[in-house]
Design an enzyme around this catalytic site. Sequence first.
Site, PDB file in Angstrom:
ATOM      1  N   HIS A 475       0.823  -1.204   0.000  1.00 50.06           N
ATOM      2  CA  HIS A 475       0.000   0.000   0.000  1.00 50.06           C
ATOM      3  C   HIS A 475       0.862   1.260   0.000  1.00 50.06           C
ATOM      4  O   HIS A 475       0.601   2.189   0.770  1.00 50.06           O
ATOM      5  CB  HIS A 475      -0.916   0.029   1.230  1.00 50.06           C
ATOM      6  CG  HIS A 475      -1.922  -1.061   1.292  1.00 50.06           C
ATOM      7  ND1 HIS A 475      -2.592  -1.409   2.456  1.00 50.06           N
ATOM      8  CD2 HIS A 475      -2.411  -1.886   0.326  1.00 50.06           C
ATOM      9  CE1 HIS A 475      -3.423  -2.405   2.209  1.00 50.06           C
ATOM     10  NE2 HIS A 475      -3.333  -2.712   0.916  1.00 50.06           N
ATOM     11  N   PRO A 476       1.891   1.356  -0.837  1.00 50.55           N
ATOM     12  CA  PRO A 476       2.733   2.553  -0.812  1.00 50.55           C
ATOM     13  C   PRO A 476       1.990   3.771  -1.351  1.00 50.55           C
ATOM     14  O   PRO A 476       1.180   3.665  -2.271  1.00 50.55           O
ATOM     15  CB  PRO A 476       3.903   2.166  -1.716  1.00 50.55           C
ATOM     16  CG  PRO A 476       3.308   1.193  -2.693  1.00 50.55           C
ATOM     17  CD  PRO A 476       2.301   0.407  -1.893  1.00 50.55           C
TER      18      PRO A 476
END
Length: 540
Positions: A475-476
Site C-alpha cells: 500500500h505505498p
Amino acid sequence: MVRADYVVVGAGSAGCAVARRLAESGASVAVVEAGGRDTARGVKNLLEIPGAVAVMLSTPQLKRLVDWGYKSVPQTSAWGRVIPQTRGRVLGGSSSVNGMLFVRGHRRNFDDWAADGAAGWAYDDVLPAFKRLEDWEDGGGGVRGAGGPVRVRRQKDLTEASRGFIDAAAERLAVPFLDDYNGPEQEGVGVFQLSADRGVRYSASRAYLRTDPPDNLLVLTGATATRLVLSGSRATGVEVVGADGDRQVIAADREVIVSAGVFGSPKLLQLSGIGPAEHLRRHGIDVVSDLPVGDNLHDHLFVPVSFRMDSALRRPTPAYFLRGLAQARLRRSGWASGSQFEATAFVRTSLSGAIPDLQVMALYWVYPFPNQDGDKPVRPPTTRPGLSVFPTLIYPESRGTVRLAGPDPSLPPLIDPAYLSAGKDADVLLEGISIARQVMAGTGDNRGEIRPGPEYTDPAELRRFLPNIVHSVYHPVGTCRMGSDERAVVDPRLRVLGVDNLRVADASVMPTVTGGNTNAPSIMIGERCADLVLGTEGRR
C-alpha cells in the site's frame, strides 16, 4: 502520431477511472499502459477468479506475467532485507492483482488532508466520488452508492475459523461488530467487503475500460512511457516505447495526466526534469521544475501471526487449487470465488490517538514468513489447517524515497520505504502481535501458535526479531504529495507545480496514507481528477 485531447499514462486503479470519465464527457482520450491486457490468454483466469491471486503472487513464474518485479533497496532498519514491492503491470494495475479488499479509510483521513493544505479533499468533498464509483450490495443511501462501475460485496460463506476470530475480537477487545466498516464508524470488527461479485474480480479495468467502452477511448498496451514531452514548461504529450522497441509520441491537445502509480509516476516525472534538482543534475537531466518528487514514500506494514485451527483451510496443493479454480469458474462458488481474507478489525493500541491505528486482518490458512528476496516460491510452514492474523500498522511515521537509478528509462527506480526507521512504528506492531494473541486465545479450536511461535514470547527477543518478519501490505503512497507548501508536488487540483497542462492522479498524491487498504481511495482519486479537469466537482 497518435493525438488525443487527454493522454493518461497508466491504466491502473486511478488511471482507468479518470480516462473513462473524461471520455464520457465527449473528449478523446488515449491511455498508455506498459503492461498487457488483463484478458490475454494465460492470465485471464488468474486475474478474473478472485482466489487465484494467492497462488499467482506466490509463484514467481506466474507473478512475472503481471507484476513489475520491484524490490526495495536493502532496508537498514529491517536487517538489510530487500522486500518485494508488488505492483500490477497489466490493465487495471494493482486492482487486477490485489486481494480485492474494499476499504475507504477513516473519514478523519480526508479531513486531515484538507487541514494540511489539500483544500477540497475533506471527507464531505470526496464522499460523492466514493458513492459514484461503487455498486454496494445493500444499495445506495446515506454514505453508500449504488449503480457505480465497481461492484462491492461482502465476503460470503465464511470459514468457522474466521467467524471465531470475529466473535473473539468483539469480546476480548470490547469493540462492536460492524455491519459496514465503510459506513459512519470504522472502529470495530466485521466481514471484509470485496471489489468482486459472484466469483468475478471487479478490477478498475473491468469496471471502467471493458464495460461498454466508448469509441473515443483508445487503450494502448505494451507501451512504456519514457518521458513527458514538454514545450518549455508546458506538457504536450508522452514519448512511449512499444514492445517492438519503436518509439512514438502520443500528443495531448489539452492535458497529460500521469497515473503510473506510486513508483512509476515519480520516476516518469524525474526522467522528464521534474524533481529534486540536485538528484536530476547528478544524472545529467535538465531541471524543468525543482520539486520534492519521490519524497514522502510510506507504506503499511504487517506481521503474520499464524495459529493451528482445524476450522480453517489447508494451504492448497496444486490439485486442490485447480479444483477450486474450476469450481469458481464454472459454479461461481467455493473458496476461490472470494478472497482468502475474510474478516478485519480496526482497533486502537495504547499508542493511538482518536482513531484506530491498527488493522487486524484474518486469512483462513497458514501464511508463511516472507522470503528474503521474493524470487523463490513462497512455501508455508505447514499445509495443515490454520488461521493467520495480520496486525497491520496503518499510520506509519517512517518516510522514504523513490529515486532514479540512472537516466535510462529501462532501469527500475530505487525504492526505499525506510521501514521501521522512525517514531513508534515498531511499538505499534509489537502491541499488534499481543492483540492478535489476545484475540486468538479466545477462539474455540486454537491449537497453538505456529509463527512467530512460543519461543518468541519474551518482549525483548520479539523486538529484536521483528525487523526480520515484517512485510509490506503493498500500500505505498505519497511520492507526488498533494498540498500547498514546500512539501507539495501537485496542488489540490492535482496540477504539477511549475508545469502547465500536467496532472498526477494516483496513490502517489496522498499526503498521508488512508486507514486501511488503499485501492478504493486510489479509484476515488481518479474519479476526483476527472471532476477537477472538467470542472464538475460537486455537480455530478
